[in-house]
Enzyme design. Structure first.
Site, PDB file in Angstrom:
ATOM      1  N   GLU A 151       0.637  -1.216   0.063  1.00 14.39           N
ATOM      2  CA  GLU A 151      -0.070   0.173   0.017  1.00 14.39           C
ATOM      3  C   GLU A 151       0.748   1.348   0.037  1.00 14.39           C
ATOM      4  OE1 GLU A 151      -3.001  -0.174   2.882  1.00 14.39           O
ATOM      5  OE2 GLU A 151      -3.817  -1.905   2.002  1.00 14.39           O
TER       6      GLU A 151
ATOM      7  N   GLU B 161      -4.483  -8.944   0.275  1.00 12.66           N
ATOM      8  CA  GLU B 161      -5.115  -8.723   2.115  1.00 12.66           C
ATOM      9  C   GLU B 161      -6.509  -8.502   1.519  1.00 12.66           C
ATOM     10  OE1 GLU B 161      -2.525  -5.620   3.925  1.00 12.66           O
ATOM     11  OE2 GLU B 161      -4.471  -4.911   5.005  1.00 12.66           O
TER      12      GLU B 161
END
Ligand code: GAL
Length: 792
Positions: A427, A503
């Site tokens: 991220e 995720e």
């Protein structure tokens, strides 16, 4: 006659002194010269002199300060008190509101005269973070990242035998941080003292691959990096052996080489392994490659170096997901941080083992090291116990330090059969940008050069289709790709893109809680508090089942952790994302996965059945199962049978009356398994359950004790929160306690703990002497309990 191996690895974990807070240390003596003991006599005595050098007056010097004796691994942060700083330190919220700071470590050690002439180095597996190391007053170096290992050669500055004692001094500055989760503080992983001959296999010096794997044979390539640090050329023989799981040598090869003085060479060996046993999470068969380095002149074995070998094939496809050993294989993964109840990030190896065991028990077959590389022991355990691993680099970083960290992970870890993916980042803000794509490309290329046998991945939460970012790695990771069906739409548009649910989920639930409570900071186990980026457990797994191109998921997270108390803030201090709480006690979602991910018959019902204020009201009863049907009985009366979708749940509305709920799981109409919940009385007594009755007398082994509060009939009281006091006698200590309550501010390092919804946990660590450890658990007005652990 061939004489013995000269390599030893000694644990350097014992007998450290720790000082909380800063101490002044001079980096150099007198205008830039580093000092030996004689130099220090000539300068005015300062505090730096006392602690970075060994000083004969040491006892008095050390008493001047607040030093305490500790053994590693050590995390001083977990010993602190929770502080709400009113938002001044943003980091605190993520860190679980535990203060960080600076700490100093010092250890005095002796090196025998017989080691003179060997090469000595000190290997740190991980220090959180930004540490500086002096040995005998010499500045050895600094290391920033808390997640990568490093090592210092102390051959020249060590004192041997009568030359005197040695002192290592480590200053750790943990004020800065690398992540947004609980990171801990201090020398929280193992430290080793390695001794080798000056002719030896280099650090992380072997690379073992299996380029061809067939039923009848596998090709094993072994590349061995051998150093000759002698001041003369050496003729040597490099023998490479493969040992199977029973200790038999099943292949061998030998090369004669000459290595010039002060140089190194790579020896390439190709071997054949007949009828190879394959490695998989279900059957983690391991071989070992043994490298023996002989000095051909001296006729001595100078070094023996061991490397794990698991024979398996891995392949990722864009349309059908992952293949292990030629068969389609769904990745049933969890993301995990390192920390655990009672110990913070300073995990004894047996705690790591315990966590993997729990994950495997619910059918989890893959572990994502979020968001950094793990300890070496975690990887050893995953190899041995059978768990696929996504090994992760901390961040998108092409600075010299960033590249060095990435390379350190790759060289250290590339022989582990458990690892299937190299994650470059998680991220990052620069995802989807041209600049970010360039950086990612560089990191991927470095990775492919060091290990071409595995693919690279970026675990992205945006920018999948922009800036060429996704093209800079082999696999595009979708963190929460269910949002707006991103991972389905992208598959249509980019059918050649290999995808994975890197995720997912982030569903917030608190163990044993069935109603949201903003004041206490608890989330209902029905899972209706779903942050806007996340989704239910059912949804994220169903997407994988229905769309095989998604390859699998890594659920956020296997275990709760300190910090990130989403959706709450202070006084809530721990996360709610876990499938298990931070003691490893299962939440209801654990049974959803166990039903979906294993073939073991499962039926589970929720909630508990203690609702004195809800008599006559309707209560939602849910069941998870992998049988064909589940029949629910309320006080012996059937509410009917429902057919099972193992990737979903069954629901009933039940009018509450105290008594008993029973769910019966059936296949072909026959009962296979059942689960009951009963209305209980008030807490009456304590029960202690050990994960093992015997531990090793090695100063590190542990036993986990699950503490439960029972009513007079012996049923766990699901709402009990009595405080329990623990005493311990015999050769062991209480390492820590926990209860899984994400809002508890009780210290983990005391011999007492409140139960949370019926349970708490005590971790006991053995000393080095054999004997019986006796643990007593008492609580006001409850019947006490005793457990005995044999130490051998
Ligand atoms: C993700 C992030 C994780 C954690 C999680 C919480 O975006 O990668 O570290 O913060 O969200 O849902």
């Amino acid at each position: 006659m061939i004489l013995g191996n000269k390599r030893t690895r000694e644990s350097f974990d014992q007998n450290w002194m720790f000082h909380l807070g800063d101490l002044p240390i001079m980096h150099a003596v007198k205008g830039g010269m580093t000092g030996g003991l004689t130099d220090c006599e000539q300068i005015a005595e300062g505090e730096w002199l006392k602690i970075a050098y060994f000083d004969e007056r040491e006892p008095s010097v050390m008493n001047d300060r607040e030093w305490k004796s500790i053994d590693l691994p050590h995390d001083w942060c977990v010993e602190g008190n929770y502080v709400n700083d009113g938002g001044k330190v943003k980091h605190h919220k993520s860190h679980g509101y535990l203060p960080v700071g600076i700490g100093c470590y010092r250890k005095v050690f002796e090196i025998p005269m017989e080691d003179l002439g060997k090469k000595l180095s000190i290997e740190f597996d991980g220090v959180m973070r930004n540490c500086t190391v002096w040995v005998n007053g010499h500045l050895m170096g600094t290391h920033q990242s808390g997640y990568t290992g490093f090592c210092y050669d102390i051959t020249d500055i060590a004192r041997y035998g009568d030359e005197g004692k040695n002192v290592i001094f480590v200053k750790v500055d943990a004020r800065d941080y690398e992540g947004w989760w609980y990171e801990g503080c201090g020398i929280y992983r193992h430290v080793w003292l390695d001794k080798t001959d000056r002719l030896h296999v280099g650090r992380h010096g072997t690379y073992v691959t299996t380029p061809v794997v067939g039923k009848d044979e596998a090709t094993v390539n072994v590349s061995t990096n051998v150093h000759n640090e002698h001041p003369h050329d050496v003729n040597c023989i490099i023998k490479t052996l493969i040992e199977d799981g029973t200790g038999q040598i099943v292949a061998s090869s030998s090369e004669n080489i000459t290595i010039q003085r002060d140089s190194q060479t790579d020896v390439e060996t190709v071997m054949t392994l007949m009828e190879p046993m394959l490695w998989s999470p279900e059957k983690p068969y391991l071989y070992e490659v043994i490298t023996e380095v002989y000095d051909a002149n001296e006729k001595e074995v100078m070094d023996v170096y061991r490397t794990p070998l698991g024979v398996r094939t891995i392949e990722f496809t864009a349309d059908r997901g992952f293949y292990l050993n030629g068969e389609q294989y769904l990745i049933k993964g969890t993301c995990n941080h390192q920390d655990f109840a009672g110990v913070g990030v300073a995990l004894p190896d047996q705690v790591t083992e315990y966590k993997i065991k729990l994950l495997k028990s619910m059918g989890c077959n893959a572990y994502r090291c979020a968001h950094h590389a793990p300890s070496p022991e975690l990887l050893d355990l995953c190899d041995r116990m059978g768990m696929l691993v996504m090994d992760e680099n901390r961040k998108l970083d092409i600075s010299p330090d960033g590249i060095a960290d990435l390379k350190e992970i790759l060289y250290r870890d590339r022989n582990h059969p458990s690892i299937i993916l190299w994650s470059m980042e998680n991220e990052e803000i620069l995802e989807g940008t041209i600049l970010g794509a360039r950086m990612l490309e560089t990191m991927s290329r470095i990775t492919r050069a060091i290990d071409p046998t595995r693919l690279t991945i970026a675990c992205m939460n945006h920018g999948w289709n922009d800036g060429g970012y996704s093209n800079s790695v082999d696999i595009t990771g979708y963190n929460y790709g269910q949002r707006e069906d991103q991972y389905l739409i992208d598959h249509e548009q980019f059918p050649d893109r290999i995808m994975i649910g890197s995720e997912s989920t982030s569903c917030t639930t608190t163990r044993g809680i069935y109603e949201n409570d903003d004041v206490k900071g608890y989330c209902s186990s029905y899972g209706d508090q779903i942050p806007e980026w996340s989704c239910s457990h059912e949804k994220s797994w169903q997407d994988v089942v229905n769309h095989p191109h998604l390859t699998g998921i890594f659920v956020w997270t296997g275990f709760d952790y300190r910090g990130e108390p989403t959706p709450y803030e202070w006084p809530c201090i721990g996360s709610h994302f876990g499938i298990m709480d931070y003691c490893g006690f299962p939440k209801d979602a654990y049974y959803f996965y166990k039903a979906a991910w294993t073939e073991e018959p499962v039926v589970h019902i929720l909630p508990h059945w203690n609702w004195p204020d809800k008599i006559g009201q309707e209560i939602d009863v849910w069941a998870y199962s992998n049988c064909e049907t589940v029949e629910l009985f309320v006080n012996g009366h059937s509410l009917g049978e429902k057919s099972v979708d193992r990737n979903s749940r069954m629901e009933w509305k039940v009018c509450y009356a105290p008594g008993e709920l029973t769910a019966i799981g059936k296949i072909a109409g026959k009962e296979i398994t059942r689960k009951g919940v009963t209305t209980t009385g008030t807490p009456d007594r304590i029960r202690l359950e050990l994960d093992k009755n015997e531990v090793k007398a090695n100063g590190t082994d542990i036993a986990m004790i699950k503490v439960s509060l029972l009513d007079y009939l012996g049923k766990v009281v699901p709402t009990a929160d009595n405080e329990i006091m623990f005493t311990i006698e015999g050769p062991g200590k209480i390492l820590g306690v926990g209860n899984g309550d994400p809002s508890s501010h009780e210290p983990d390092k005391e011999n007492r703990r409140r139960a949370f919804n019926g349970h708490c946990l005590v971790i006991v660590q053995a000393n080095k002497e054999p004997g019986d450890i006796v643990i007593r658990a008492t609580s006001v007005s409850l019947q006490a309990a005793v457990a005995v652990i044999r130490v051998e």
